[in-house]
Write a protein that holds these residues in place. Structure first.
Motif, PDB file in Angstrom:
ATOM      1  N   ILE A   1       0.848  -1.204   0.000  1.00  0.00           N
ATOM      2  CA  ILE A   1       0.000   0.000   0.000  1.00  0.00           C
ATOM      3  C   ILE A   1       0.878   1.246   0.000  1.00  0.00           C
ATOM      4  O   ILE A   1       0.665   2.175  -0.798  1.00  0.00           O
ATOM      5  CB  ILE A   1      -0.951  -0.020   1.217  1.00  0.00           C
ATOM      6  N   ASN A   2       1.904   1.265   0.861  1.00  0.00           N
ATOM      7  CA  ASN A   2       2.813   2.419   0.893  1.00  0.00           C
ATOM      8  C   ASN A   2       3.450   2.663  -0.465  1.00  0.00           C
ATOM      9  O   ASN A   2       3.508   3.792  -0.948  1.00  0.00           O
ATOM     10  CB  ASN A   2       3.926   2.194   1.914  1.00  0.00           C
ATOM     11  N   SER A   3       3.948   1.572  -1.084  1.00  0.00           N
ATOM     12  CA  SER A   3       4.627   1.716  -2.365  1.00  0.00           C
ATOM     13  C   SER A   3       3.680   2.256  -3.433  1.00  0.00           C
ATOM     14  O   SER A   3       4.071   3.081  -4.260  1.00  0.00           O
ATOM     15  CB  SER A   3       5.188   0.372  -2.829  1.00  0.00           C
ATOM     16  N   ILE A   4       2.441   1.785  -3.395  1.00  0.00           N
ATOM     17  CA  ILE A   4       1.491   2.237  -4.417  1.00  0.00           C
ATOM     18  C   ILE A   4       1.147   3.708  -4.201  1.00  0.00           C
ATOM     19  O   ILE A   4       1.139   4.504  -5.155  1.00  0.00           O
ATOM     20  CB  ILE A   4       0.233   1.343  -4.412  1.00  0.00           C
ATOM     21  N   VAL A   5       0.919   4.104  -2.949  1.00  0.00           N
ATOM     22  CA  VAL A   5       0.643   5.523  -2.667  1.00  0.00           C
ATOM     23  C   VAL A   5       1.817   6.377  -3.128  1.00  0.00           C
ATOM     24  O   VAL A   5       1.658   7.383  -3.821  1.00  0.00           O
ATOM     25  CB  VAL A   5       0.374   5.739  -1.161  1.00  0.00           C
ATOM     26  N   LEU A   6       3.031   5.942  -2.748  1.00  0.00           N
ATOM     27  CA  LEU A   6       4.230   6.680  -3.129  1.00  0.00           C
ATOM     28  C   LEU A   6       4.326   6.829  -4.645  1.00  0.00           C
ATOM     29  O   LEU A   6       4.538   7.935  -5.162  1.00  0.00           O
ATOM     30  CB  LEU A   6       5.469   5.940  -2.603  1.00  0.00           C
ATOM     31  N   THR A   7       4.134   5.720  -5.358  1.00  0.00           N
ATOM     32  CA  THR A   7       4.305   5.742  -6.802  1.00  0.00           C
ATOM     33  C   THR A   7       3.253   6.624  -7.464  1.00  0.00           C
ATOM     34  O   THR A   7       3.574   7.489  -8.279  1.00  0.00           O
ATOM     35  CB  THR A   7       4.222   4.304  -7.355  1.00  0.00           C
ATOM     36  N   VAL A   8       1.980   6.420  -7.096  1.00  0.00           N
ATOM     37  CA  VAL A   8       0.904   7.160  -7.746  1.00  0.00           C
ATOM     38  C   VAL A   8       1.041   8.663  -7.481  1.00  0.00           C
ATOM     39  O   VAL A   8       0.994   9.483  -8.411  1.00  0.00           O
ATOM     40  CB  VAL A   8      -0.476   6.645  -7.270  1.00  0.00           C
TER      41      VAL A   8
ATOM     42  N   ALA B   1       7.484   1.186   5.720  1.00  0.00           N
ATOM     43  CA  ALA B   1       8.458   0.692   4.748  1.00  0.00           C
ATOM     44  C   ALA B   1       7.807   0.487   3.384  1.00  0.00           C
ATOM     45  O   ALA B   1       6.607   0.240   3.286  1.00  0.00           O
ATOM     46  CB  ALA B   1       9.042  -0.626   5.236  1.00  0.00           C
ATOM     47  N   THR B   2       8.623   0.626   2.329  1.00  0.00           N
ATOM     48  CA  THR B   2       8.137   0.293   0.986  1.00  0.00           C
ATOM     49  C   THR B   2       8.531  -1.149   0.672  1.00  0.00           C
ATOM     50  O   THR B   2       9.305  -1.756   1.386  1.00  0.00           O
ATOM     51  CB  THR B   2       8.753   1.231  -0.063  1.00  0.00           C
ATOM     52  N   VAL B   3       7.991  -1.676  -0.428  1.00  0.00           N
ATOM     53  CA  VAL B   3       8.202  -3.104  -0.697  1.00  0.00           C
ATOM     54  C   VAL B   3       9.676  -3.463  -0.863  1.00  0.00           C
ATOM     55  O   VAL B   3      10.115  -4.506  -0.385  1.00  0.00           O
ATOM     56  CB  VAL B   3       7.418  -3.604  -1.940  1.00  0.00           C
ATOM     57  N   GLN B   4      10.432  -2.592  -1.542  1.00  0.00           N
ATOM     58  CA  GLN B   4      11.836  -2.927  -1.782  1.00  0.00           C
ATOM     59  C   GLN B   4      12.574  -3.075  -0.452  1.00  0.00           C
ATOM     60  O   GLN B   4      13.362  -3.986  -0.257  1.00  0.00           O
ATOM     61  CB  GLN B   4      12.515  -1.837  -2.618  1.00  0.00           C
TER      62      GLN B   4
END
Lengths: 275, 307
Positions: free
Chosen positions: A72-79, A222-225
């Motif tokens: 969820i964090n990674s998607i928010v960050l990316t979008v 944390a993000t996925v990576q």
């Protein structure tokens, strides 16, 4: 004669490419589907029992759904980063391409610097801390935007150069102000380059490891990576779950690539040739 | 966005008319630069400039003490840190060289008339898009000295593979090879774009004259894809000099400090709380990149104009 030779060359190439480029991915898939004991042997072999779904579940639910939260964090960050990047960098590229002024030299130099100069890490942490943005997702979003601007501006500028100025003139005569002219007339015409920017930048930001490591430490956001990197030490005995994680974070770029292959290659080469 | 736009439109005449009554208002206003400029200055330009100052201090983020060039002296006296500088240059040179050579060979292969061309192009490019951390962890397992797939396969043909990541002489090189594996696809598509743009007449003329494949490569493809070569060199140098992800994922600078590069040194000093020293490392990296890449970029663009 010639065609036969090229067929053999082609087959040889297919085999070599398969070994060099596909075996590592097959290894990820097979290991992710094995049971814990079998995966620990590190063999390149088909799993005797496919437990892929079970491993996915275990990986996702481990440590209170940490990986789900990270997704969820990674998607928010990316979008969020990509949306801001598209709007801001197209605005810059538009004025930079259309208006000849004494600022152009400076702006071009800054764009080039943004591509070449490695960011100063600790001073950036300091700036974020002063602004109370350190360890926040919004802080990281602004960082990704700042570091991604140059590349996007170059892509947009090249594309906008091909849009005729007559269009601007017509809109101005019709009484459109600058903002209306850009957002109503020009911006919609940028659709194809916007798709390219969105795809290339989403892959880059989704895969980014260094910036989250520096500017968003800590498990709770944390993000996925970062999560997968941390799993590496925890799961040193559970290779099946580690590779299930890797497989999960490989799927989004793979989907993008399958549907938008041309756009990605286009964007990366176009941006590269200008840089 | 729309409220901001409306506010601008209504506010604009009142602000600009008295100040510049004669000048015609441009339809391309400078305030379009503003939001991007603010973010770029605050999060990129300001840290870059302040790094020069903070590299001269002992720094806790909240408090600093000016200590002159001590950080730089410490940096160049500590062998573990100087290794980072040397390794950065080796790493950038090796990855850049291999990406140019292999990328060019792959591009020539993938623009010739061979079967499954599109498939091969896709396969070679895909690693570019995959997570660096995922690739790093995967190859760490594949390069395991005893149980790894690579050394097991080599053993099958009777070759004893090196210990890769745990061998001090091979660690940096192993990471560089994985970097090339991941990045050669990008170099290849750039070269392909360059080769495809060469006018067909050159190839037709050369085949009429009976030129061999090698001469065609040496006298036509290589000189005419110069801009692509320049791009790949610049891009892979920029990437190689500041590289961090893969090294951190695979060796964390080890064994010992044998595969440390500038970026990992900066991170280690930051983690250890030596903020001033870490920033000094950043400035050294900045100088390194600037001294290498800006002149090279200038040289390539100048030569392009000459052509």
């Amino acid at each position: 004669m010639r065609t036969r030779k090229s067929v053999w060359l082609g087959l040889l190439a297919v085999v070599l490419f398969g070994i060099v480029f596909l075996v590592p991915f097959a290894f990820i898939l097979f290991t992710a589907a094995k049971t814990r004991g079998e995966a620990g042997e590190l063999q390149f072999s088909l799993p005797t029992n496919w437990t892929l779904v079970q491993n996915f579940q275990d990986a996702l639910t481990a440590r209170d759904y940490l990986l789900v939260i990270a997704f969820i964090n990674s998607i928010v960050l990316t979008v969020a980063s990509v949306a801001i990047l598209v709007v801001l960098s197209s605005m810059v590229a538009y004025v930079l391409q259309r208006r000849q002024s004494r600022w152009n030299g400076l702006v071009n130099f800054l764009v080039l610097s943004g591509l070449i100069i490695p960011p100063a890490v600790v001073p950036t942490v300091w700036v974020l801390q002063e602004l109370k943005l350190f360890k926040t997702l919004s802080g990281l979003i602004l960082i990704e935007v700042a570091f991604g601007l140059s590349f996007c501006i170059l892509l947009f500028r090249a594309f906008i150069a091909a849009i005729p100025r007559d269009l601007d003139q017509a809109a101005i005569i019709d009484g459109a102000g600058p903002a209306r002219l850009f957002f109503r007339i020009i911006f919609p015409l940028l659709r194809s380059v916007i798709v390219t920017v969105v795809v290339v930048q989403s892959v880059a930001i989704f895969n980014d490891f260094t910036n989250p490591l520096y500017f968003l430490p800590g498990d709770e956001n944390a993000t996925v990576q970062l999560t997968v990197f941390n799993f590496q030490s925890q799961y040193s005995t559970q290779y099946n779950l580690l590779f299930a994680d890797i497989l999960l974070i490989t799927i989004p770029p793979l989907l993008m690539y399958m549907f938008l292959n041309k756009r990605i290659v286009e964007g990366m080469t176009a941006g590269a040739v200008k840089g | 966005m729309s409220t901001e736009v409306k506010a601008r439109q209504t506010a604009r005449p009142a602000v600009t008319t008295p100040a510049a009554p004669r000048r015609k208002k441009s339809p391309y206003p400078y305030w379009f630069y503003l939001p991007a400029a603010v973010i770029f200055f605050v999060f990129f330009v300001l840290p870059t400039f302040s790094s020069f100052f903070f590299s001269l201090t002992r720094w806790t983020l909240f408090d600093y003490e000016f200590i002159g060039l001590d950080n730089y002296v410490a940096f160049f006296q500590e062998p573990a840190l100087v290794i980072g500088l040397k390794n950065t240059l080796i790493y950038a040179a090796v990855t850049c060289g291999l990406k140019v050579v292999l990328g060019l060979l792959l591009a020539v292969l993938l623009t010739s008339q061979i079967v499954a061309r599109g498939f091969l192009r896709s396969v070679a490019f895909f690693p570019v898009l995959v997570s660096t951390i995922g690739v790093g962890i995967t190859f760490t397992v594949l390069m395991h000295p005893d149980d790894g797939l690579i050394n097991r396969s080599l053993a099958l043909v009777g070759v004893e593979g090196p210990a890769w990541l745990v061998d001090p002489t091979f660690a940096l090189l192993s990471v560089a090879l994985v970097d090339v594996w991941k990045g050669v696809g990008l170099a290849t598509v750039i070269f392909i774009a360059g080769i495809v743009s060469i006018p067909r007449e050159y190839f037709e003329a050369s085949s009429v004259d009976g030129a061999s494949a090698f001469r065609r490569f040496w006298h036509i493809i290589l000189p005419l894809s110069r801009p692509a070569v320049a791009t790949v060199i610049i891009l892979s140098l920029i990437g190689g000099l500041r590289y961090f992800d893969l090294i951190w994922a695979m060796t964390r600078g080890g064994p010992g400090f044998t595969s440390d590069v500038m970026a990992s040194v900066i991170f280690k000093q930051y983690q250890a709380g030596f903020y001033g020293l870490s920033t000094a490392g950043n400035v050294v990296l900045f100088v390194l990149v600037t001294v290498i890449v800006f002149p090279l970029n200038w040289y390539f663009t100048r030569r392009e104009v000459d052509l």
